[in-house]
Design a protein around this motif. Structure first.
Motif, short mmCIF file in Angstrom:
data_model
loop_
_atom_site.label_atom_id
_atom_site.label_comp_id
_atom_site.label_asym_id
_atom_site.label_seq_id
_atom_site.Cartn_x
_atom_site.Cartn_y
_atom_site.Cartn_z
N TYR A 2 0.80 -1.17 0.02
CA TYR A 2 -0.21 -0.03 -0.10
C TYR A 2 0.93 1.21 -0.03
O TYR A 2 0.65 2.10 0.81
CB TYR A 2 -0.71 0.17 1.18
N GLU B 223 0.55 -6.83 -6.17
CA GLU B 223 0.17 -6.25 -4.90
C GLU B 223 -0.37 -7.23 -4.02
O GLU B 223 -1.34 -8.14 -4.54
CB GLU B 223 -0.81 -5.09 -5.14
N THR C 143 -7.19 -5.50 4.34
CA THR C 143 -6.87 -4.77 5.33
C THR C 143 -7.40 -5.12 6.73
O THR C 143 -6.36 -5.86 7.40
CB THR C 143 -7.93 -3.27 5.32
N ASN D 237 -3.56 4.19 2.83
CA ASN D 237 -4.37 3.58 2.25
C ASN D 237 -4.92 2.04 3.07
O ASN D 237 -5.82 1.47 2.48
CB ASN D 237 -4.08 2.94 0.79
N LEU D 238 -4.10 2.01 4.21
CA LEU D 238 -4.91 0.91 4.93
C LEU D 238 -5.87 1.28 5.75
O LEU D 238 -6.43 0.28 6.63
CB LEU D 238 -3.68 0.33 5.92
#
Length: 465
Positions: free
Chosen positions: A107, A247, A251, A299-300
């Motif tokens: 991320y 990627e 989360t 972005n987490l």
């Protein structure tokens, strides 16, 4: 004597013809899971969070088959299931896996996992399990330190689903297997081309727990990369992400608010004023967000609002946790996704944020037609993304040349069921969900949670996967 498959993932493993390998299978034990990294990436994020914040909490995770028309012991040998589970207990993270976890960028961030946590993973082995049969179904539980037991969820489900698939294919001829995989490949490619032509963006592979097999999941990822191009985000599977250099996506999940809510119940038991316990339970769903934000950034910061009902969560979120306005978005799991999407857009506007800059990750039992319809409804209004799971990695419906439905996917889950803390005793964990059919926990605790959280926006919907 049949040979025993090693726990290693060989470099030429993926060049093997899947149908041929299934037909020629003659290993005494062919491990379904050969690495502890063969798990969803969010498990690693969550177990770091747990290791850091709740090292003294113990839990039980329990497997539940929600597909009542299927009994797992009818197709899975208890002895072979034990062998697979025992094999997982023999595994440890390899040094190369730990180097990847500590050094890779996730991320957009490096050094998410500190050295102390990597050292804890280096020596970790999964706790013992308890397996028996009752009323024609397996009862499978895992008990121990929360941060270790959590690692059981994904391998346990992967094992059950792949063993069921192996059983269904055991008597198929080489020709039948080639037709089976040819049909499944055509079906998958057709789905991917439909998604590509419709321009559905931000699609991630989320299918580890209910995959047909490790090899098939790998092929699905390869096909998604080829067909979807820049609209392919990555995979939730940490090992596939490492091997393919793509990627790792994910989360957090329901076990965090479920367990932290249960801890609030333990800590307020015996209070003479019942409103104290109710307030603590209600507030626990936002305490999870505070602690997650203290652990991770950027972005987490994606919230999962449906553990105790999305509607009540959103109505009270900003008042109880104003920082939610700065989070990146939400994952949609158990509510009708069209209703849920509109609900999130309204929420972002209410707290003064532009929904077009916020992530809306749909992830509950998705398939192609629904994903296309969701993009048509929400594209340009919110950053719609899609976690495509079971119907990507285990959709063999209508593919069996014998005309049987033995390979159709089923709904098996592994959830935290009981929470314990030294000096406080233990209590049932609860998930209410936006779907009455997905509620878990003891009847008494579910009733108490309903009194506290209400049932606004909760509906009945069939559970397919």
């Amino acid at each position: 004597m049949f040979p025993v498959r090693t726990g290693r993932i060989e470099e030429n493993e993926m060049s093997v013809d899947i149908a041929q390998r299934v037909h020629n299978h003659n290993f005494r034990i062919d491990p379904v899971v050969r690495s502890l990294l063969d798990t969803d990436f969010y498990k690693l994020l969550m177990t770091y969070f747990i290791w850091r914040n709740y090292p003294d909490v113990a839990v039980t995770f329990s497997v539940k088959n929600r597909t009542k028309s299927v009994r797992l012991p009818d197709s899975i040998s208890e002895t072979e299931l034990r062998e697979q589970l025992d094999h997982v207990r023999s595994l440890q993270f390899s040094e190369s896996e730990l180097i990847w976890l500590q050094g890779a960028r996730f991320y957009g961030q490096r050094n998410i996992f500190p050295g102390e946590f990597i050292d804890a993973l280096r020596t970790m082995r999964l706790p013992e399990y308890k397996l028996r049969q009752e009323d024609g179904e397996f009862i499978l539980d895992f008990t121990g330190p929360w941060w270790k037991v959590s690692h059981w969820e994904i391998p346990a489900l992967s094992i059950i689903n792949e063993m069921r698939a192996r059983s269904a294919m055991a008597d198929m001829s080489a020709y039948q297997l080639r037709v089976l995989y040819s049909n499944a490949t055509s079906k998958l490619v057709r789905k991917l081309k439909d998604l590509s032509e419709a321009g559905v963006p931000r699609i991630a592979e989320f299918g580890t727990r209910r995959r047909h097999s490790w090899l098939w999941q790998d092929f699905v990822i390869e096909a998604m990369r080829e067909e979807l191009g820049e609209n392919f985000l990555g995979t939730s599977n940490a090992l596939h992400a490492m091997r393919h250099g793509i990627e790792a996506i994910g989360t957090n999940a329901h076990e965090l608010p479920m367990t932290i809510a249960a801890l609030s119940r333990l800590e307020t038991q015996g209070y003479t004023n019942p409103s104290v316990s109710r307030r603590a339970l209600f507030a626990s769903q936002y305490e999870v967000l505070r602690q997650w934000q203290q652990t991770f950034i950027g972005n987490l910061l994606v919230a999962l609002p449906d553990t105790f009902g999305s509607t009540q969560f959103l109505k009270n979120a900003y008042r109880n946790f104003p920082d939610i306005a700065e989070w990146r978005g939400f994952r949609e799991d158990s509510k009708d996704p069209f209703v849920g999407g509109e609900e999130k857009i309204a929420f972002w506007k209410e707290v003064g944020q532009d929904p077009r800059q916020k992530i809306q990750l749909f992830s509950d039992g998705l398939d192609v037609d629904q994903m296309i319809a969701l993009h048509e409804a929400f594209g340009g209004r919110i950053l719609d993304g899609y976690g495509w799971g079971t119907m990507a990695t285990n959709d063999f419906r209508g593919c069996d040349p014998r005309g049987l439905d033995l390979l159709d996917p089923i709904s098996v889950v592994c959830k935290v069921s009981y929470v314990m803390r030294s000096g406080r005793g233990g209590i049932s964990a609860v998930k209410l969900s936006d779907n009455y059919e997905k509620a878990t926990g003891s009847e008494r605790e579910i009733a108490y949670y309903r009194e506290v959280f209400g049932a606004e926006g909760v509906a009945n919907a069939p559970v397919i996967v």
